[in-house]
Scaffold this motif. Sequence first.
Motif, PDB file in Angstrom:
ATOM      1  N   GLU A  14      -7.304  12.342  -4.721  1.00 59.56           N
ATOM      2  CA  GLU A  14      -6.010  12.918  -4.341  1.00 59.56           C
ATOM      3  C   GLU A  14      -5.773  14.235  -5.066  1.00 59.56           C
ATOM      4  OE1 GLU A  14      -3.916  11.887  -1.926  1.00 59.56           O
ATOM      5  OE2 GLU A  14      -5.612  10.530  -1.526  1.00 59.56           O
ATOM      6  N   ALA A  15      -6.211  14.320  -6.314  1.00 57.83           N
ATOM      7  CA  ALA A  15      -6.049  15.572  -7.047  1.00 57.83           C
ATOM      8  C   ALA A  15      -6.852  16.673  -6.392  1.00 57.83           C
ATOM      9  CB  ALA A  15      -6.491  15.379  -8.491  1.00 57.83           C
ATOM     10  N   ILE A  16      -8.061  16.351  -5.958  1.00 57.45           N
ATOM     11  CA  ILE A  16      -8.891  17.347  -5.272  1.00 57.45           C
ATOM     12  C   ILE A  16      -8.218  17.774  -3.979  1.00 57.45           C
ATOM     13  CG2 ILE A  16     -11.089  17.689  -4.086  1.00 57.45           C
ATOM     14  CD1 ILE A  16     -12.363  15.860  -6.186  1.00 57.45           C
ATOM     15  N   LYS A  17      -7.642  16.824  -3.260  1.00 59.70           N
ATOM     16  CA  LYS A  17      -6.956  17.147  -1.998  1.00 59.70           C
ATOM     17  C   LYS A  17      -5.759  18.054  -2.265  1.00 59.70           C
ATOM     18  CE  LYS A  17      -6.175  13.676   0.745  1.00 59.70           C
ATOM     19  NZ  LYS A  17      -5.797  12.310   1.175  1.00 59.70           N
ATOM     20  N   THR A  18      -4.987  17.718  -3.317  1.00 66.13           N
ATOM     21  CA  THR A  18      -3.819  18.553  -3.655  1.00 66.13           C
ATOM     22  C   THR A  18      -4.273  19.950  -4.016  1.00 66.13           C
ATOM     23  OG1 THR A  18      -2.592  16.627  -4.457  1.00 66.13           O
ATOM     24  CG2 THR A  18      -1.873  18.796  -5.223  1.00 66.13           C
ATOM     25  N   ILE A  23       0.850  -1.188   0.000  1.00 67.69           N
ATOM     26  CA  ILE A  23       0.000   0.000   0.000  1.00 67.69           C
ATOM     27  C   ILE A  23       0.886   1.238   0.000  1.00 67.69           C
ATOM     28  CG2 ILE A  23      -1.769   1.261   1.252  1.00 67.69           C
ATOM     29  CD1 ILE A  23      -2.621  -1.420   2.485  1.00 67.69           C
ATOM     30  N   LEU A  24       0.761   2.088  -1.007  1.00 69.97           N
ATOM     31  CA  LEU A  24       1.563   3.304  -1.145  1.00 69.97           C
ATOM     32  C   LEU A  24       0.657   4.462  -1.516  1.00 69.97           C
ATOM     33  CD1 LEU A  24       4.554   1.853  -3.216  1.00 69.97           C
ATOM     34  CD2 LEU A  24       4.530   2.387  -0.763  1.00 69.97           C
ATOM     35  N   PRO A  25       1.042   5.681  -1.126  1.00 67.84           N
ATOM     36  CA  PRO A  25       0.231   6.842  -1.510  1.00 67.84           C
ATOM     37  C   PRO A  25       0.407   7.157  -3.001  1.00 67.84           C
ATOM     38  CG  PRO A  25       2.191   7.543  -0.327  1.00 67.84           C
ATOM     39  CD  PRO A  25       2.183   6.049  -0.244  1.00 67.84           C
ATOM     40  N   LEU A  26      -0.591   7.807  -3.551  1.00 68.25           N
ATOM     41  CA  LEU A  26      -0.523   8.214  -4.937  1.00 68.25           C
ATOM     42  C   LEU A  26       0.263   9.516  -5.044  1.00 68.25           C
ATOM     43  CD1 LEU A  26      -4.216   7.544  -6.083  1.00 68.25           C
ATOM     44  CD2 LEU A  26      -2.197   6.121  -6.499  1.00 68.25           C
ATOM     45  N   GLU A  27       1.006   9.643  -6.119  1.00 70.08           N
ATOM     46  CA  GLU A  27       1.811  10.835  -6.322  1.00 70.08           C
ATOM     47  C   GLU A  27       1.398  11.541  -7.613  1.00 70.08           C
ATOM     48  OE1 GLU A  27       5.835   9.524  -6.355  1.00 70.08           O
ATOM     49  OE2 GLU A  27       5.901   9.131  -4.195  1.00 70.08           O
ATOM     50  N   ASN A  28       1.543  12.853  -7.562  1.00 75.52           N
ATOM     51  CA  ASN A  28       1.295  13.684  -8.741  1.00 75.52           C
ATOM     52  C   ASN A  28      -0.113  13.456  -9.337  1.00 75.52           C
ATOM     53  OD1 ASN A  28       4.023  14.624  -8.558  1.00 75.52           O
ATOM     54  ND2 ASN A  28       4.689  12.787  -9.675  1.00 75.52           N
ATOM     55  N   SER A  29      -1.084  13.199  -8.472  1.00 76.95           N
ATOM     56  CA  SER A  29      -2.442  12.896  -8.969  1.00 76.95           C
ATOM     57  C   SER A  29      -3.050  14.067  -9.713  1.00 76.95           C
ATOM     58  CB  SER A  29      -3.345  12.508  -7.793  1.00 76.95           C
ATOM     59  OG  SER A  29      -2.904  11.287  -7.221  1.00 76.95           O
ATOM     60  N   LEU A  30      -2.850  15.301  -9.177  1.00 73.13           N
ATOM     61  CA  LEU A  30      -3.458  16.460  -9.828  1.00 73.13           C
ATOM     62  C   LEU A  30      -2.891  16.654 -11.228  1.00 73.13           C
ATOM     63  CD1 LEU A  30      -5.286  18.896  -9.776  1.00 73.13           C
ATOM     64  CD2 LEU A  30      -3.447  20.193  -8.647  1.00 73.13           C
ATOM     65  N   GLN A  31      -1.552  16.531 -11.356  1.00 78.84           N
ATOM     66  CA  GLN A  31      -0.933  16.718 -12.656  1.00 78.84           C
ATOM     67  C   GLN A  31      -1.439  15.663 -13.648  1.00 78.84           C
ATOM     68  OE1 GLN A  31       0.452  16.762  -9.769  1.00 78.84           O
ATOM     69  NE2 GLN A  31       1.989  18.429  -9.599  1.00 78.84           N
ATOM     70  N   LYS A  32      -1.613  14.413 -13.197  1.00 81.67           N
ATOM     71  CA  LYS A  32      -2.058  13.338 -14.082  1.00 81.67           C
ATOM     72  C   LYS A  32      -3.538  13.518 -14.476  1.00 81.67           C
ATOM     73  CE  LYS A  32       1.239   9.839 -12.478  1.00 81.67           C
ATOM     74  NZ  LYS A  32       1.403   8.514 -11.855  1.00 81.67           N
ATOM     75  N   ILE A  33      -4.361  13.876 -13.510  1.00 85.83           N
ATOM     76  CA  ILE A  33      -5.781  14.065 -13.808  1.00 85.83           C
ATOM     77  C   ILE A  33      -5.970  15.193 -14.806  1.00 85.83           C
ATOM     78  CG2 ILE A  33      -7.986  14.843 -12.837  1.00 85.83           C
ATOM     79  CD1 ILE A  33      -7.365  11.934 -12.277  1.00 85.83           C
ATOM     80  N   ASP A  47      -5.183  21.791  -0.950  1.00 82.77           N
ATOM     81  CA  ASP A  47      -4.017  22.285  -0.195  1.00 82.77           C
ATOM     82  C   ASP A  47      -3.509  23.573  -0.811  1.00 82.77           C
ATOM     83  OD1 ASP A  47      -4.202  20.137   1.512  1.00 82.77           O
ATOM     84  OD2 ASP A  47      -2.665  18.949   0.462  1.00 82.77           O
ATOM     85  N   GLU A  48      -3.462  23.606  -2.143  1.00 83.60           N
ATOM     86  CA  GLU A  48      -2.997  24.816  -2.813  1.00 83.60           C
ATOM     87  C   GLU A  48      -3.949  25.977  -2.557  1.00 83.60           C
ATOM     88  OE1 GLU A  48      -2.560  23.803  -6.885  1.00 83.60           O
ATOM     89  OE2 GLU A  48      -0.756  22.585  -6.577  1.00 83.60           O
ATOM     90  N   VAL A  49      -5.225  25.682  -2.535  1.00 93.05           N
ATOM     91  CA  VAL A  49      -6.206  26.733  -2.259  1.00 93.05           C
ATOM     92  C   VAL A  49      -6.024  27.257  -0.839  1.00 93.05           C
ATOM     93  CG1 VAL A  49      -8.660  27.214  -1.962  1.00 93.05           C
ATOM     94  CG2 VAL A  49      -7.876  25.899  -3.931  1.00 93.05           C
ATOM     95  N   VAL A  50      -5.747  26.353   0.118  1.00 93.14           N
ATOM     96  CA  VAL A  50      -5.551  26.766   1.513  1.00 93.14           C
ATOM     97  C   VAL A  50      -4.334  27.665   1.620  1.00 93.14           C
ATOM     98  CG1 VAL A  50      -4.977  25.945   3.819  1.00 93.14           C
ATOM     99  CG2 VAL A  50      -6.743  24.789   2.484  1.00 93.14           C
ATOM    100  N   LEU A  51      -3.244  27.259   0.943  1.00 92.98           N
ATOM    101  CA  LEU A  51      -2.031  28.075   0.981  1.00 92.98           C
ATOM    102  C   LEU A  51      -2.283  29.445   0.380  1.00 92.98           C
ATOM    103  CD1 LEU A  51       0.687  25.451  -0.023  1.00 92.98           C
ATOM    104  CD2 LEU A  51       0.327  26.481   2.223  1.00 92.98           C
ATOM    105  N   LEU A  52      -3.019  29.473  -0.718  1.00 93.28           N
ATOM    106  CA  LEU A  52      -3.330  30.742  -1.352  1.00 93.28           C
ATOM    107  C   LEU A  52      -4.165  31.625  -0.441  1.00 93.28           C
ATOM    108  CD1 LEU A  52      -4.103  29.625  -5.040  1.00 93.28           C
ATOM    109  CD2 LEU A  52      -2.129  30.957  -4.229  1.00 93.28           C
ATOM    110  N   LYS A  53      -5.104  30.975   0.270  1.00 94.49           N
ATOM    111  CA  LYS A  53      -5.944  31.742   1.202  1.00 94.49           C
ATOM    112  C   LYS A  53      -5.096  32.328   2.320  1.00 94.49           C
ATOM    113  CE  LYS A  53     -10.413  29.490   0.529  1.00 94.49           C
ATOM    114  NZ  LYS A  53     -11.489  28.696   1.177  1.00 94.49           N
ATOM    115  N   ARG A  54      -4.127  31.534   2.821  1.00 95.23           N
ATOM    116  CA  ARG A  54      -3.250  32.028   3.893  1.00 95.23           C
ATOM    117  C   ARG A  54      -2.400  33.186   3.386  1.00 95.23           C
ATOM    118  NH1 ARG A  54      -0.989  26.306   6.420  1.00 95.23           N
ATOM    119  NH2 ARG A  54      -2.963  25.680   7.426  1.00 95.23           N
TER     120      ARG A  54
END
Length: 477
Positions: free
Chosen positions: A434-438, A363-373, A441-448
Motif C-alpha cells: 500500500e505504501a508503494i501504491k500511495t 475486511i478494511l483497507p489499510l490507511e496511512n501505510s506510506l507514513q507508517k512504513i 499515486d504521488e509520483v503520477v500526480l507529480l508527473k501530471r
Amino acid sequence: QTSNSGKVLGTDGTNASWVASSAGTVTSVTSANSYLTVATTTTTPVVTAIVGTSANTLAAGNDSRITGAVQQTAYNGDIANVLDSNCGVGSTPKWNVGTDMWTCVGIGSLDASAITTGTIAAGRLPASASFWSDAGSGKINYNGGNVGIGTATPAVTFDVVGQIRSYSDIGVAAAIIQSGLNASSGPVVALSKGRGPLTFPLLGDTLGTISFSNQQSTGSASISSKATENHSGLSIGADLTFKTTTGGTSSPAARMTIADNGNVGIGTATPGSALEVAGQIKITGGTPGAGKVLTSDAAGLASWVTPSGGGGSQWTTTGSDIYYTTGKVGIGVTAPTVALEVSGNIKATELILSSDQNLKKDILPLENSLQKILLLAGVKYRWRTEEYPKRNFDSKEHMGFIAQRVAEIYPDLVHGVEGNLAVDYVGLIAPMVEAIKTQNDEVVLLKRHVASLQEQNEKQQAILKQLVEKVEKLEGK
C-alpha cells in the motif's frame, strides 16, 4: 733219501749232489712300486705294505679315494663283517673311539643334528622314524598322530606356532578348510584372491573372498572385498560385501556392504550415511510396545518409551501422512507458544499461507501505510549466540527489524513476551504494498503537474516568440 733231508741240490761244475745248506742273507730284492717296502740283507727279510691316504700308498677303509668311505682319524680294529649287511634294519655302523672298532648301533642313538648331507636308506631307519609315506605324484602323508611345526607338543592334528602362508593361481582357493570324514563331505571355507601378485588391483577387482559352502555347492555364503579405485602404493581403497543364500534357493545375494568410507549399507551396495537400510528395521530391545516411540538417553542408548501425555503417539497417520491437532509443536524448544515454533532455521522451497476471502471477515483497507512504513528502521545485526546457546543461533550477519520498534507502529505484527518477541515479517508485505501504491499515486500526480507546467511553458514560449518578432519588426521600421 731221508739222509738228504734239509739239504739242497748243489753242483761242482760237473756233477750234482745233495749238500748241506749254509745260512745266508737276502740281497737285491726291491719293490716295483712304493706300495711295498722290503728289508733285505738279512736272513729274515720283511715285506711291509705302505698303507695311507696319500699317493703311492694302499687305501685304508677311511681313505677318501674310496667312493663312499666313512672318514675317521684312524682305524685300529678289525672291520670285517661290520661294514656289510650284518648291520640289520634300524641300525648303522658307528666308529667306537674307545675300542677303535666299528660297531652296529641303533639309529635312535645317533645325533641327528650331526647328519648334514647324504641319504639314509629307508631300510636302515627304525620303524618310528618313518613318519611320512610316499603318496605318489609328489605327495606325502602321515597318519601316525599330531604334527607340530614350531612346537614339540602338538595338541591338535596340525599345530603351528607362527604364520602360515599359502599361494595359488588367480581365482583358485589359496586355503581350504573343510570339516568332515573325507574330502567329499562336510562344509568348506575357502580363501581366494582375484589378481596376480605382480599387478596392482584395478577398480572393481576382487581382492579376496572367504567362501562358505557344503561339499556339493560352489558357495552358500561369502565375504568378499573389491577395489574401489585403481590401486597404487598410496591408494588402496576397498570395501566388504557379505552374501547369503535364502533357504530353498541356490543363488547367493548381497545382504550387507561396508563401503570404503566406513558407511554400512543393509540392502544397498552404496550407503550414503553411517548406516543406510533399504527396508524396515525391527528393534526388539528396550521394551517395545504399540504406540511407543524410540527415545535416546544422554549416552545415546535408545529404548522404547510411551510419549509424555500418555496413551500412545501424539501423531495420527493417514496413509503416508501424519498430523497433530491437540496442541502446539516445538522443535528445539520445550514450551512452544505458537502452533509450530522452531529454534533454528527452516528451509523450504515455497511458503504458502491461507488467504481465501471466504475465511476472512472485517475486511478494511489499510490507511496511512506510506507514513507508517517510513517510520520503520531496517537494521543489520548478529545473534547473541554465547548468551543463548540453546536457541541454535548462527553467527552470521542478518538484516531485519527490531521487534520493539515494530510494535510501536504495527503492534499486531509482534508476538510473544518481552525477551522473546517475534515479528510477523509476512504481515509487513501488505502495508509495504500500500505504501508503494500511495507513493506511486504521488509520483503520477507529480508527473501530471510537471506535464501541465511543461505545456504552460511551451505556450508562454510561443507567446514570447511572437512578441519578440513584433518588436523586431517595429524596430526595423
